[in-house]
Design a protein around this motif. Structure first.
Motif, PDB file in Angstrom:
ATOM      1  N   ASP A 130      69.613 -95.393   0.369  1.00  0.00           N
ATOM      2  CA  ASP A 130      69.417 -96.586  -0.446  1.00  0.00           C
ATOM      3  C   ASP A 130      68.818 -96.197  -1.795  1.00  0.00           C
ATOM      4  OD1 ASP A 130      69.207 -99.209  -1.243  1.00  0.00           O
ATOM      5  OD2 ASP A 130      67.582 -99.728   0.119  1.00  0.00           O
ATOM      6  N   SER A 131      67.802 -95.324  -1.762  1.00  0.00           N
ATOM      7  CA  SER A 131      67.139 -94.892  -2.994  1.00  0.00           C
ATOM      8  C   SER A 131      68.061 -94.035  -3.863  1.00  0.00           C
ATOM      9  CB  SER A 131      65.872 -94.104  -2.658  1.00  0.00           C
ATOM     10  OG  SER A 131      64.954 -94.915  -1.974  1.00  0.00           O
ATOM     11  N   PHE A 132      68.847 -93.155  -3.229  1.00  0.00           N
ATOM     12  CA  PHE A 132      69.756 -92.290  -3.987  1.00  0.00           C
ATOM     13  C   PHE A 132      70.818 -93.104  -4.720  1.00  0.00           C
ATOM     14  CE2 PHE A 132      73.739 -89.807  -4.152  1.00  0.00           C
ATOM     15  CZ  PHE A 132      73.335 -88.794  -5.009  1.00  0.00           C
ATOM     16  N   THR A 133      71.442 -94.036  -4.003  1.00  0.00           N
ATOM     17  CA  THR A 133      72.483 -94.843  -4.644  1.00  0.00           C
ATOM     18  C   THR A 133      71.895 -95.723  -5.738  1.00  0.00           C
ATOM     19  OG1 THR A 133      72.273 -96.463  -2.843  1.00  0.00           O
ATOM     20  CG2 THR A 133      74.066 -94.869  -2.683  1.00  0.00           C
ATOM     21  N   THR A 134      70.658 -96.189  -5.539  1.00  0.00           N
ATOM     22  CA  THR A 134      69.991 -96.975  -6.569  1.00  0.00           C
ATOM     23  C   THR A 134      69.758 -96.129  -7.818  1.00  0.00           C
ATOM     24  OG1 THR A 134      68.882 -98.390  -4.964  1.00  0.00           O
ATOM     25  CG2 THR A 134      67.893 -98.258  -7.142  1.00  0.00           C
ATOM     26  N   ALA A 135      69.258 -94.907  -7.620  1.00  0.00           N
ATOM     27  CA  ALA A 135      68.963 -94.025  -8.754  1.00  0.00           C
ATOM     28  C   ALA A 135      70.231 -93.654  -9.520  1.00  0.00           C
ATOM     29  CB  ALA A 135      68.254 -92.770  -8.260  1.00  0.00           C
ATOM     30  N   VAL A 136      71.279 -93.274  -8.809  1.00  0.00           N
ATOM     31  CA  VAL A 136      72.530 -92.900  -9.472  1.00  0.00           C
ATOM     32  C   VAL A 136      73.133 -94.108 -10.187  1.00  0.00           C
ATOM     33  CG1 VAL A 136      74.865 -91.996  -9.159  1.00  0.00           C
ATOM     34  CG2 VAL A 136      72.983 -91.017  -7.857  1.00  0.00           C
ATOM     35  N   SER A 137      73.021 -95.279  -9.576  1.00  0.00           N
ATOM     36  CA  SER A 137      73.543 -96.494 -10.201  1.00  0.00           C
ATOM     37  C   SER A 137      72.815 -96.804 -11.500  1.00  0.00           C
ATOM     38  CB  SER A 137      73.419 -97.678  -9.241  1.00  0.00           C
ATOM     39  OG  SER A 137      74.241 -97.508  -8.117  1.00  0.00           O
ATOM     40  N   MET A 138      71.495 -96.602 -11.524  1.00  0.00           N
ATOM     41  CA  MET A 138      70.749 -96.841 -12.758  1.00  0.00           C
ATOM     42  C   MET A 138      71.142 -95.840 -13.834  1.00  0.00           C
ATOM     43  SD  MET A 138      66.922 -98.210 -11.807  1.00  0.00           S
ATOM     44  CE  MET A 138      66.503 -97.048 -10.506  1.00  0.00           C
ATOM     45  N   ALA A 139      71.352 -94.576 -13.427  1.00  0.00           N
ATOM     46  CA  ALA A 139      71.810 -93.570 -14.389  1.00  0.00           C
ATOM     47  C   ALA A 139      73.196 -93.934 -14.925  1.00  0.00           C
ATOM     48  CB  ALA A 139      71.830 -92.193 -13.730  1.00  0.00           C
ATOM     49  N   ALA A 140      74.073 -94.395 -14.027  1.00  0.00           N
ATOM     50  CA  ALA A 140      75.423 -94.793 -14.439  1.00  0.00           C
ATOM     51  C   ALA A 140      75.375 -96.004 -15.366  1.00  0.00           C
ATOM     52  CB  ALA A 140      76.269 -95.108 -13.209  1.00  0.00           C
ATOM     53  N   GLN A 141      74.494 -96.963 -15.057  1.00  0.00           N
ATOM     54  CA  GLN A 141      74.385 -98.155 -15.892  1.00  0.00           C
ATOM     55  C   GLN A 141      73.864 -97.810 -17.281  1.00  0.00           C
ATOM     56  OE1 GLN A 141      75.602-101.015 -15.137  1.00  0.00           O
ATOM     57  NE2 GLN A 141      74.858-102.226 -16.856  1.00  0.00           N
ATOM     58  N   TYR A 142      72.931 -96.857 -17.347  1.00  0.00           N
ATOM     59  CA  TYR A 142      72.445 -96.408 -18.663  1.00  0.00           C
ATOM     60  C   TYR A 142      73.602 -95.820 -19.473  1.00  0.00           C
ATOM     61  CZ  TYR A 142      70.600 -93.319 -22.206  1.00  0.00           C
ATOM     62  OH  TYR A 142      70.396 -92.682 -23.402  1.00  0.00           O
ATOM     63  N   GLN A 143      74.403 -94.979 -18.818  1.00  0.00           N
ATOM     64  CA  GLN A 143      75.526 -94.371 -19.533  1.00  0.00           C
ATOM     65  C   GLN A 143      76.570 -95.414 -19.927  1.00  0.00           C
ATOM     66  OE1 GLN A 143      77.237 -90.793 -17.989  1.00  0.00           O
ATOM     67  NE2 GLN A 143      75.272 -89.884 -17.453  1.00  0.00           N
ATOM     68  N   LEU A 144      76.797 -96.391 -19.052  1.00  0.00           N
ATOM     69  CA  LEU A 144      77.728 -97.476 -19.380  1.00  0.00           C
ATOM     70  C   LEU A 144      77.235 -98.251 -20.593  1.00  0.00           C
ATOM     71  CD1 LEU A 144      80.174 -99.342 -18.612  1.00  0.00           C
ATOM     72  CD2 LEU A 144      78.564-100.639 -17.219  1.00  0.00           C
ATOM     73  N   MET A 145      75.951 -98.518 -20.615  1.00  0.00           N
ATOM     74  CA  MET A 145      75.353 -99.272 -21.702  1.00  0.00           C
ATOM     75  C   MET A 145      75.480 -98.540 -23.034  1.00  0.00           C
ATOM     76  SD  MET A 145      71.295 -99.946 -21.492  1.00  0.00           S
ATOM     77  CE  MET A 145      70.586 -98.364 -21.825  1.00  0.00           C
ATOM     78  N   ARG A 146      75.493 -97.190 -22.985  1.00  0.00           N
ATOM     79  CA  ARG A 146      75.670 -96.391 -24.183  1.00  0.00           C
ATOM     80  C   ARG A 146      77.140 -96.026 -24.411  1.00  0.00           C
ATOM     81  NH1 ARG A 146      73.394 -96.752 -28.011  1.00  0.00           N
ATOM     82  NH2 ARG A 146      73.752 -94.636 -28.692  1.00  0.00           N
ATOM     83  N   LYS A 147      78.013 -96.563 -23.575  1.00  0.00           N
ATOM     84  CA  LYS A 147      79.460 -96.308 -23.645  1.00  0.00           C
ATOM     85  C   LYS A 147      79.782 -94.818 -23.532  1.00  0.00           C
ATOM     86  CE  LYS A 147      82.348 -99.909 -25.629  1.00  0.00           C
ATOM     87  NZ  LYS A 147      83.219-100.312 -26.748  1.00  0.00           N
TER      88      LYS A 147
END
Length: 207
Positions: A130-147
């Motif tokens: 649960d924690s791993f997928t949350t962490a990777v998702s936040m990293a992915a969302q940051y990258q998405l936000m920066r395109k």
């Protein structure tokens, strides 16, 4: 062993709320793959619904993740509009080395730290996953936000893990949604890569 009736009852959704969350979630990822700004308001609605869905399923880290997604979606909305040079629309670009390092350190620290907390302080059923997928998702969302183009690589990894976890938690519509997300992530990567190459060619022609 589940009866056919029990499986069907779970498959059609534990509540209408989950189905609305599923549909809005699919819409926001499809819009992101199309580089549409509408992905952000739709994402905010979907994440708000998933806060409740995940709390009911005991996926506390994922529920908290939705709060983070709402905040990041608001910021990402602004970035896509004004994050480019001279406050212009943000173009697709590659993830920088320092961003990869920061994301990797964050994922490891969050997985270990928050996974430990969930394991010993809550009744979470899959605390470290649960924690791993949350962490990777936040990293992915940051990258998405920066395109950043490579955000789709992280989403592909997360989706592969989420499908069996959500199935295990009997969130069948959401598990199926993440299977669709996997296909959308591949599509998003290819679409963004084409857009980046097209923009690079236009810049070269203008020089």
């Amino acid at each position: 062993m589940q009866s056919l009736y029990e499986f069907w009852t779970a498959a059609v959704g534990n509540s209408p709320l989950e189905w609305v969350a599923v549909l809005t979630g699919f819409a926001c990822v499809w819009l992101a793959a199309r580089e549409s700004l509408w992905n952000f308001p739709i994402a905010i609605v979907s994440c708000g619904l998933y806060i409740v869905v995940y709390l009911r399923a005991g996926l506390y880290s994922d529920s908290m993740l939705q709060v983070m997604f709402i905040a990041l979606s608001v910021y990402g909305w602004y970035e896509w509009l004004y994050g480019g040079r001279g406050k212009t629309e943000l173009p697709v670009s590659h993830t920088r080395r320092r961003e990869w390092v920061a994301c990797a350190l964050f994922v490891v620290a969050f997985t270990v730290g928050f996974g430990y907390y969930l394991d010993y302080k809550t009744d979470a059923t899959v605390p470290h996953w649960d924690s791993f997928t949350t962490a990777v998702s936040m990293a992915a969302q940051y990258q998405l936000m920066r395109k950043r183009l490579e955000n789709w690589w992280l989403w592909i990894l997360v989706d592969i893990i989420y499908v069996p976890i959500l199935w295990y938690k009997h969130l069948y519509p959401t598990s199926a949604l993440y299977a669709l997300y996997l296909g959308l992530a591949v599509y998003g990567y290819l679409a963004w890569r084409r857009a980046m190459h097209k923009e690079q060619l236009q810049i070269q022609e203008a020089e």
